[in-house]
Design a protein around this motif. Structure first.
Motif, mmCIF file in Angstrom:
data_model
loop_
_atom_site.group_PDB
_atom_site.id
_atom_site.type_symbol
_atom_site.label_atom_id
_atom_site.label_comp_id
_atom_site.label_asym_id
_atom_site.label_seq_id
_atom_site.Cartn_x
_atom_site.Cartn_y
_atom_site.Cartn_z
ATOM 1 N N ARG A 172 0.792 -0.955 0.043
ATOM 2 C CA ARG A 172 -0.045 0.088 0.102
ATOM 3 C C ARG A 172 0.931 1.379 0.055
ATOM 4 O O ARG A 172 0.374 2.266 -0.463
ATOM 5 C CB ARG A 172 -0.956 0.098 1.286
ATOM 6 N N HIS A 173 2.043 1.145 0.582
ATOM 7 C CA HIS A 173 2.993 2.528 0.654
ATOM 8 C C HIS A 173 3.464 2.751 -0.877
ATOM 9 O O HIS A 173 4.407 3.624 -0.558
ATOM 10 C CB HIS A 173 3.844 2.200 1.665
ATOM 11 N N VAL A 174 3.442 1.988 -1.689
ATOM 12 C CA VAL A 174 4.241 2.102 -2.831
ATOM 13 C C VAL A 174 3.229 2.986 -4.015
ATOM 14 O O VAL A 174 2.278 2.591 -4.080
ATOM 15 C CB VAL A 174 4.408 0.926 -3.647
ATOM 16 N N ASP A 175 4.139 4.070 -4.456
ATOM 17 C CA ASP A 175 3.279 4.654 -5.417
ATOM 18 C C ASP A 175 3.456 3.626 -6.717
ATOM 19 O O ASP A 175 4.582 4.116 -7.586
ATOM 20 C CB ASP A 175 3.872 6.133 -5.709
ATOM 21 N N ARG B 26 3.966 5.402 -10.405
ATOM 22 C CA ARG B 26 5.209 6.035 -10.566
ATOM 23 C C ARG B 26 6.022 4.810 -11.092
ATOM 24 O O ARG B 26 7.060 5.160 -12.198
ATOM 25 C CB ARG B 26 5.788 6.666 -9.389
ATOM 26 N N VAL C 174 -1.573 9.455 -7.710
ATOM 27 C CA VAL C 174 -3.035 9.334 -7.922
ATOM 28 C C VAL C 174 -3.731 10.183 -8.970
ATOM 29 O O VAL C 174 -4.451 9.724 -9.829
ATOM 30 C CB VAL C 174 -3.789 9.492 -6.536
ATOM 31 N N ALA C 175 -2.810 11.187 -9.195
ATOM 32 C CA ALA C 175 -3.635 12.211 -9.996
ATOM 33 C C ALA C 175 -3.963 11.589 -11.361
ATOM 34 O O ALA C 175 -4.832 11.925 -11.784
ATOM 35 C CB ALA C 175 -2.710 13.285 -10.333
ATOM 36 N N ALA D 143 -3.161 8.269 -12.487
ATOM 37 C CA ALA D 143 -3.181 6.751 -12.603
ATOM 38 C C ALA D 143 -4.475 6.057 -12.754
ATOM 39 O O ALA D 143 -4.906 5.521 -11.600
ATOM 40 C CB ALA D 143 -2.238 6.286 -11.428
ATOM 41 N N GLY E 74 -5.475 2.616 -11.552
ATOM 42 C CA GLY E 74 -5.201 2.243 -10.368
ATOM 43 C C GLY E 74 -3.917 2.436 -10.045
ATOM 44 O O GLY E 74 -2.950 2.243 -10.866
ATOM 45 N N ASN E 75 -3.614 2.559 -8.745
ATOM 46 C CA ASN E 75 -2.136 2.575 -8.214
ATOM 47 C C ASN E 75 -1.901 1.415 -7.386
ATOM 48 O O ASN E 75 -1.318 1.934 -6.395
ATOM 49 C CB ASN E 75 -1.869 4.010 -7.899
ATOM 50 N N SER F 248 -4.278 -0.174 -5.468
ATOM 51 C CA SER F 248 -5.194 -0.290 -4.375
ATOM 52 C C SER F 248 -5.763 -1.642 -4.434
ATOM 53 O O SER F 248 -5.798 -2.445 -5.486
ATOM 54 C CB SER F 248 -6.581 0.545 -4.837
ATOM 55 N N SER G 6 -2.147 -5.313 -1.944
ATOM 56 C CA SER G 6 -1.095 -5.543 -0.986
ATOM 57 C C SER G 6 -1.429 -7.020 -0.415
ATOM 58 O O SER G 6 -0.509 -7.919 -0.010
ATOM 59 C CB SER G 6 -1.177 -4.559 0.281
ATOM 60 N N ARG G 7 -2.518 -7.504 -0.420
ATOM 61 C CA ARG G 7 -2.856 -8.864 0.115
ATOM 62 C C ARG G 7 -3.087 -9.963 -1.189
ATOM 63 O O ARG G 7 -3.887 -10.830 -1.265
ATOM 64 C CB ARG G 7 -4.149 -9.018 0.950
ATOM 65 N N PRO H 154 -3.987 15.777 -6.513
ATOM 66 C CA PRO H 154 -4.844 16.955 -6.959
ATOM 67 C C PRO H 154 -5.827 17.218 -5.984
ATOM 68 O O PRO H 154 -7.032 16.950 -6.148
ATOM 69 C CB PRO H 154 -5.458 16.665 -8.477
ATOM 70 N N ARG I 190 -11.212 8.330 -3.696
ATOM 71 C CA ARG I 190 -9.831 7.551 -3.676
ATOM 72 C C ARG I 190 -8.626 8.609 -3.429
ATOM 73 O O ARG I 190 -7.529 8.118 -2.889
ATOM 74 C CB ARG I 190 -9.771 6.973 -5.239
#
Lengths: 438, 294
Positions: free
Chosen positions: A389-392, A395, A422-423, A425, A428-429, A431, A434-435, B116, B195
Motif C-alpha cells: 500500500r505504501h508504494v506509488d 510511478r 493518484v492524479a 493513474a 489504479g495505483n 489499491s 497488498s494482499r 490533486p 480515492r
C-alpha cells in the motif's frame, strides 16, 4: 496535577475542589499505576504478541513463495497497473537487465516449449518483515517498562551544601555516598534562574570515586547510576551547642517545605527531644531573619508543646536560657540541592526497543516491497506490477515502462501509465494489491 | 535591521499572505461547489449542455502563489529567529505556533504536488491561519530558556520532528474531512474523488507517523537525561502517545474490511483533534512540559 485542577473556576464558581475530590475518588490522578491500567497494558502486550504470531507464517509465505510463471489472464490490461509493449529488439535478458537497473532482484522462467518467457523482479522482498521489528519494538518497550518497575532503583535526595547522603540504605554493601561540595543558582537580571548546578562528589568506602558539576541536562553517570540535578531550595545554616558549649549541630537545615509562602524546615536537635520548626522570613529592615520555634512531644495531648519561639538575624545567637537550654546561632542562608539518583536496568532495553521501532517503521513505510512481472510472448511484453500500500505503483510502472522503451521496446496499442501519483493513474495505483495471493 | 525585527516582519508578511491564500482558497472552493453546468441554447435547435471552464482558476493560481509566499516568509522568519537565539526557534508557544503553521503550509505544498487536492486547501490553510492568529496574541519577545530546556541540539531536533509531523497530519485531516463530505460514492464533482482523498491522507500519515515516533523517542531520550526517567506519564507525553496510537490504529484499520473508507477518515479527524489537544494541552494541565511562556 491536582493543583492545576484545584484552581479551576467557571464564571467565578470554584469547580476545582469538587472536581479534584471526584477525580481523586476515581483514582484518575494515579491512573497509570492502578491495577486496571497495568492489566490493560498487559492485555495490549498479549494482543500484539498473538497478532504477530498469527501473522508471521502468512507473511513469510507471501514473501518466500513467488509465482514467476503467471498466466495470460494475470496480465489482463483491465487490471490495475497492467500494460503492454512491443518487444522490439528486447529479449528476456535485456528485460532482466532493465529490471536490475531498477534495483529489482530478478528471477526468470521459460515455458517448456520455449514460446513464453517470464521475467520477474522483486525489490525490498524481505523488508516487509520489518513490520515484525516494529511490533517487537513495541513489546520490548512495554517489557522495558516492566523491568524498570520491577528491578529499577530510584531515590530522591535533598542535600545541603557541605552535607552528604547515602544512595542506598545505610549498611548496604558497597554503598555510594554523595557529597554536595557546592551549589550555584545564578539569576538573570529579570530574577529568573539562568542555571542551577551542583558540584557533586561520590564516595565509596571513604574514597572519592567521582566528582562532577551536574546540571539539569548534564547528569553524572557512574557504575550504572545516574545522578540528575532535579531541584533546589534555600537552607538555614545553624550552629547549635548545649549549655556546656558542646557542639550539637553545625550545617545547613533544609527548608523544603513552605508556610504562608515562606521556606520552612524542621530539625530534631541531635541528642535532645527538642525539635526546631524553622521559617526564613523577610526582616522589616530588609534582608532575612530566622523565625524558630522549639517544640517537644506532649504525651498528655498526643501532640507537641511549644518550648520557645523567637527570631534571629544572620550572625545572631540565642542564649540557652532563651531557647530551652541550647544555644542556637543563625549563621546565614545557603542552599540545598535535590537530586534524582537512578539505576535502571530497563533503560538499555528501551533504547533497543526504540531502535527496533524506528528502523521497522522506516523500512516498512519508506522501503515497501514492489514486484514486476514481464511476460514475453509473440514479440509482446506484458507488464504487471504489484506493491504494498505504501508504494506509488503508478510511478514505478511508468519508470519501468520508460526504461524498457529507452532500451528498445516499442509502444503497444495501450497507452502508458499516466503521470505518477493518484492524479493520473486512472487504472489504479495498487489499491487492494497488498494482499495479493501471488 | 536586526534579526529580531526581521523575523517579526517576515512572520507578519507570512501571516498576511496566509490569510489571503486562505480566503482565495475558500472563494475558489465555493465557486467550484456552486458551479452549475452551463446551458447553451443554439438558434438552430435544442439546448446544449456544455462544461464550463473550471471556475475560480485565477483565484486558485493567486492563492497558490500566496501560499508559497507564506511558506517562504514564515520559514525565513523562523530561520532569522533561529539564528538569533542559537537554537530551533520553538522554545515557547509563540515560536512553536508559528513553526506549526509553517509545518502545515510546507506539508500541504509537498503533498499537493502529487495529489490533486486543491479544493480542500482551505482546511489545512485554515488551521495554519488559526495558529498564526493565535501566535499574534502571544508575546513575541525573545527570552532565555528555563534551564531544563537548555539543550539546543535536542530541543531543535525533538520539536522540529513535532513540527513536521503535526504539519503533515493537518493535510491528512483536510483530506479526511474531504472524504467524509465526498463519501465513497463521490457525491460532489467539485471535490477530489474519494480515492484521491484517501490516498493523500494515507500518504500524509505514512510520512508523518515515523517522524512522530522519532519525536516521541527523542523526547524520551531527553527526559532520561534531564529528568532521570525515559517515561513519566507526564500529560504531554501521554497525550503524544495516545495521538501516536490513534494514527497506528488508522494505519492498521485502513486495510481492514469494515474499517476502510469513512471509519478510517473519522479516525484521522480524531487523530488531528488529538494533535491539537497534545499541542494545547500544556495550557490546561500542569506537568513537566509547562514551558509555554504564558
Amino acid at each position: 496535577m491536582e493543583e492545576a485542577w484545584s484552581t479551576l473556576s467557571v464564571a467565578g464558581i470554584p469547580l476545582g475542589p469538587p472536581l479534584v475530590a471526584l477525580f481523586d475518588a476515581l483514582g484518575l490522578f494515579r491512573v497509570f499505576t492502578t491495577p486496571g491500567f497495568i492489566l490493560l497494558l498487559s492485555v495490549l502486550v498479549v494482543a500484539i504478541i498473538c497478532c504477530t504470531i498469527d501473522r508471521t507464517p502468512r507473511l513469510w509465505h507471501s514473501l518466500h513463495h513467488v509465482v514467476v510463471e503467471q498466466p495470460a489472464g494475470f496480465f489482463d490490461p483491465v487490471l490495475p497497473e497492467r500494460s503492454r509493449l512491443a518487444a522490439g529488439p528486447l529479449d528476456p535478458d535485456a528485460i532482466a537487465a532493465a529490471f536490475r537497473a531498477r534495483r529489482f532482484s530478478v528471477r526468470r522462467a521459460t515455458s517448456p516449449d520455449g514460446s513464453v518467457a517470464w521475467v520477474y523482479g522483486d525489490r525490498y522482498q524481505y523488508l516487509k518483515l520489518a513490520t515484525l521489528l516494529t511490533h517487537l519494538g513495541l513489546i520490548a518497550f512495554l517489557g522495558a517498562g516492566a523491568v524498570s518497575a520491577a528491578a529499577g532503583f530510584e531515590t530522591v535526595v535533598f542535600v545541603g551544601v557541605g552535607q552528604s547522603a547515602p544512595v542506598r540504605p545505610v549498611g548496604t554493601p558497597g554503598n555510594l555516598l554523595v557529597k554536595v561540595l557546592d551549589f550555584q543558582a545564578p539569576r538573570r537580571a529579570d530574577g529568573t534562574f539562568a542555571d542551577f548546578r551542583t558540584d557533586l562528589a561520590v564516595y565509596r568506602d571513604g574514597e572519592r570515586i567521582a566528582r562532577r558539576t551536574i546540571r539539569v541536562n548534564e547528569p553524572l553517570e557512574l557504575e550504572g547510576y545516574r545522578f540528575h540535578q532535579n531541584t533546589f531550595g534555600p537552607a538555614a545554616d545553624l550552629t547549635i551547642r548545649d549549655a556546656a558549649g558542646a557542639l550539637l549541630w553545625t550545617g545547613p537545615v533544609i527548608l523544603a517545605g513552605e508556610i504562608a509562602g515562606r521556606p520552612q524546615g524542621f530539625l530534631t536537635i541531635p541528642g535532645t527531644a527538642t525539635g526546631l520548626l524553622i521559617v526564613i522570613d523577610r526582616a522589616a529592615e530588609g534582608g532575612s531573619r530566622l523565625v524558630v520555634q522549639g517544640v517537644v512531644d506532649d504525651p498528655a495531648t498526643g501532640g507537641t508543646r511549644t518550648l520557645f519561639q523567637g527570631a534571629l538575624a544572620p550572625g545572631e545567637e540565642a542564649r540557652p536560657e532563651q531557647t530551652g537550654g541550647v544555644a542556637i546561632r543563625f549563621e546565614g542562608t545557603s542552599a540545598w540541592t535535590g537530586m534524582v539518583i537512578r539505576n535502571d536496568p530497563g533503560q538499555p532495553i528501551v533504547w533497543a526497543a526504540f531502535g527496533f521501532l524506528i528502523v521497522g517503521l522506516v523500512l516498512t513505510f519508506y522501503f515497501p516491497r514492489r514486484r514486476v512481472w514481464a511476460r514475453v510472448e509473440d514479440g509482446t511484453i506484458a507488464l504487471a506490477l504489484l506493491g504494498d500500500r505504501h508504494v506509488d505503483l503508478g510511478r514505478e510502472h511508468r519508470a519501468v515502462s520508460e526504461l524498457l522503451l529507452a532500451r528498445g521496446a516499442l509502444p503497444a496499442a495501450e497507452p502508458l501509465p499516466a503521470a505518477a501519483g493518484v492524479a493520473g493513474a486512472a487504472p489504479g495505483n495498487g489499491s487492494g494489491t497488498s494482499r495479493s495471493r501471488y | 535591521m536586526g534579526l529580531g525585527p526581521l523575523s517579526l516582519y517576515l512572520t507578519t508578511i507570512g501571516a498576511i499572505a496566509l490569510a489571503v491564500a486562505f480566503l482565495l482558497a475558500v472563494a475558489r472552493t465555493t465557486l467550484l461547489a456552486l458551479e452549475r453546468p452551463a446551458v447553451l441554447v443554439s438558434a438552430a435547435g435544442p439546448a446544449v449542455t456544455a462544461p464550463s471552464a473550471a471556475p475560480g482558476r485565477t483565484a486558485w493560481a493567486i492563492a497558490h502563489a500566496f501560499t508559497w509566499v507564506a511558506a517562504i516568509t514564515l520559514g525565513a522568519g523562523l530561520v532569522a529567529r533561529g539564528v538569533l537565539v542559537g537554537r530551533g526557534p520553538w522554545g515557547n508557544m509563540y515560536e512553536f505556533s508559528v513553526a506549526f503553521a509553517f509545518g502545515i503550509v510546507a506539508g500541504w505544498l509537498f503533498l499537493r504536488r502529487r495529489y490533486p487536492i486543491d479544493p480542500i486547501a482551505f482546511l489545512p490553510l485554515g488551521v495554519a491561519l488559526f495558529l498564526v492568529g493565535y501566535a499574534a496574541t502571544l508575546p513575541a519577545t525573545i527570552g532565555p530558556l528555563v534551564p531544563a530546556l537548555d539543550n539546543a541540539p535536542l530541543l531543535t531536533i525533538h520539536v522540529a520532528m513535532a513540527m513536521i509531523a503535526y504539519g503533515i497530519f493537518a493535510t491528512s485531516f483536510g483530506a479526511a474531512v474531504g472524504y467524509l463530505i465526498q463519501g465513497p460514492e463521490d457525491r460532489f464533482s467539485w471535490l477530489p474523488s474519494h480515492r484521491v482523498l484517501d490516498e493523500a491522507a494515507w500518504r500524509a500519515v505514512v510520512i508523518g507517523f515515523p517522524v512522530f515516533a522519532t519525536m516521541i523517542i527523542l523526547g524520551s531520550w531527553w527526559a532520561s537525561i534531564a529528568w532521570g526517567r525515559y517515561w513519566g506519564w507526564d500529560p504531554k507525553e501521554t497525550s503524544a502517545l495516545v495521538t501516536w496510537l490513534i494514527y497506528a490504529v488508522y494505519l492498521h484499520a485502513r486495510n481492514q474490511r469494515g474499517w476502510a473508507g469513512r471509519p478510517s477518515a473519522l479516525i484521522l479527524v480524531i487523530g488531528f483533534g488529538a494533535v491539537l489537544f497534545t499541542y494545547f494541552g500544556n495550557l490546561f494541565f500542569s506537568g513537566l512540559h509547562s514551558y509555554s511562556g504564558l
